[in-house]
Design a protein around this motif. Structure first.
Motif, mmCIF file in Angstrom:
data_model
loop_
_atom_site.group_PDB
_atom_site.id
_atom_site.type_symbol
_atom_site.label_atom_id
_atom_site.label_comp_id
_atom_site.label_asym_id
_atom_site.label_seq_id
_atom_site.Cartn_x
_atom_site.Cartn_y
_atom_site.Cartn_z
ATOM 1 N N GLY A 1 26.349 74.856 67.503
ATOM 2 C CA GLY A 1 25.230 74.566 68.487
ATOM 3 C C GLY A 1 25.438 75.223 70.112
ATOM 4 N N THR B 1 24.160 75.983 76.772
ATOM 5 C CA THR B 1 25.054 74.659 76.448
ATOM 6 C C THR B 1 25.233 74.610 74.892
ATOM 7 O OG1 THR B 1 22.867 73.898 75.721
ATOM 8 C CG2 THR B 1 23.243 73.757 77.926
ATOM 9 N N GLN B 2 26.103 73.779 74.544
ATOM 10 C CA GLN B 2 26.411 73.232 73.473
ATOM 11 C C GLN B 2 25.815 72.004 73.032
ATOM 12 O OE1 GLN B 2 30.524 72.336 72.283
ATOM 13 N NE2 GLN B 2 30.327 73.157 70.221
ATOM 14 N N GLY B 3 24.624 72.420 72.361
ATOM 15 C CA GLY B 3 23.842 71.174 71.943
ATOM 16 C C GLY B 3 22.078 71.393 72.286
ATOM 17 N N GLY C 1 24.843 67.167 76.473
ATOM 18 C CA GLY C 1 25.275 67.959 75.796
ATOM 19 C C GLY C 1 26.455 68.641 76.735
ATOM 20 N N LYS C 2 27.061 69.756 76.363
ATOM 21 C CA LYS C 2 28.120 70.441 77.135
ATOM 22 C C LYS C 2 27.513 71.796 77.726
ATOM 23 C CE LYS C 2 32.737 72.394 76.657
ATOM 24 N NZ LYS C 2 33.912 72.780 75.783
ATOM 25 N N THR D 1 19.486 69.756 72.512
ATOM 26 C CA THR D 1 18.795 68.776 73.614
ATOM 27 C C THR D 1 18.998 69.057 74.887
ATOM 28 O OG1 THR D 1 18.872 67.102 71.687
ATOM 29 C CG2 THR D 1 18.300 66.530 74.326
ATOM 30 N N ALA D 2 20.339 69.313 75.166
ATOM 31 C CA ALA D 2 20.621 69.621 76.631
ATOM 32 C C ALA D 2 19.909 70.820 76.917
ATOM 33 C CB ALA D 2 22.267 69.759 76.609
#
Length: 209
Positions: free
Chosen positions: A159, A129-131, A187-188, A133-134
């Motif tokens: 990220g 992911t990018q992020g 997130g992504k 938290t995700a």
């Protein structure tokens, strides 16, 4: 042979296809500053060409935007630039050049028959992911959904973070599906992928916890 992708997951999936397509040797993988990974392989010219072609096809299907090259008979003086020494990035607090280490990553088994059986049903799962938290929410959901083990986490900067799990093929598939479903809104999702019966080339380059 060189194959460079955006994201770790397409790089490892491509490497698995490369190792299964032809007899090649992995030299190293190196993280770049553009959220990507460059995998470097060596072997007979025809084998490297077949391997790179197979890896490129997989990385393209996964949206990794692969850039590839085959260098026949590399100039001896060029090797100092093509291969890199160990390097630690203080910004992301981890190594950015990976060397294959095979003996420490193979599934454990007491007997040859158990090893064969385990290898046939063994899989790796990757959620990228990018992020942060995700990916943390995703991996928690993945581990709650099925009997899997977390074996590695890798940051690429920007990220981008990948968590890798292993276990039985069915369990890993269920875990990855559950995990990727949790990413939306947090997130992504860069990639979610399952590698059944991963090659020794992939096992040797796995990031460790």
């Amino acid at each position: 042979g060189l194959l460079e992708t955006i994201g770790l997951t397409p790089a490892l999936a491509a490497l698995d296809a490369m190792a299964k397509a032809a007899e090649i040797r992995v030299l190293q993988a190196e993280v770049n500053d553009l959220l990507g990974v460059c995998v470097k392989i060596q072997g007979d010219v025809a084998a490297v060409q077949a391997s790179i072609q197979a890896g490129q096809a997989v990385a393209e299907r996964m949206g990794g935007g692969p850039v590839v090259a085959v260098i026949p008979r590399p100039q001896e003086t060029a090797w100092d630039a093509i291969t890199s020494p160990p390097e630690f990035n203080p910004l992301i607090q981890q190594d950015v050049v990976f060397f294959p280490v095979y003996e420490s990553v193979a599934p454990q088994a007491n007997h040859k028959e158990q090893a064969v059986e385990k290898s046939a049903s063994y899989a790796l799962g990757l959620i990228e992911t990018q992020g942060f938290t995700a990916v943390f929410e995703a991996i928690d959901s993945a581990c709650k959904a099925a009997n899997v083990e977390v074996v590695g986490k890798e940051k690429l900067g920007g990220g981008y973070v990948t968590v890798i799990i292993r276990g039985d093929v069915a369990a890993v598939k269920a875990a990855v599906e559950a995990g990727q479903a949790k990413v939306d809104g947090l997130g992504k999702l860069i990639a979610a992928h399952v590698i059944p019966r991963p090659s020794e080339a992939v096992l040797g380059l796995l990031p460790k916890m």
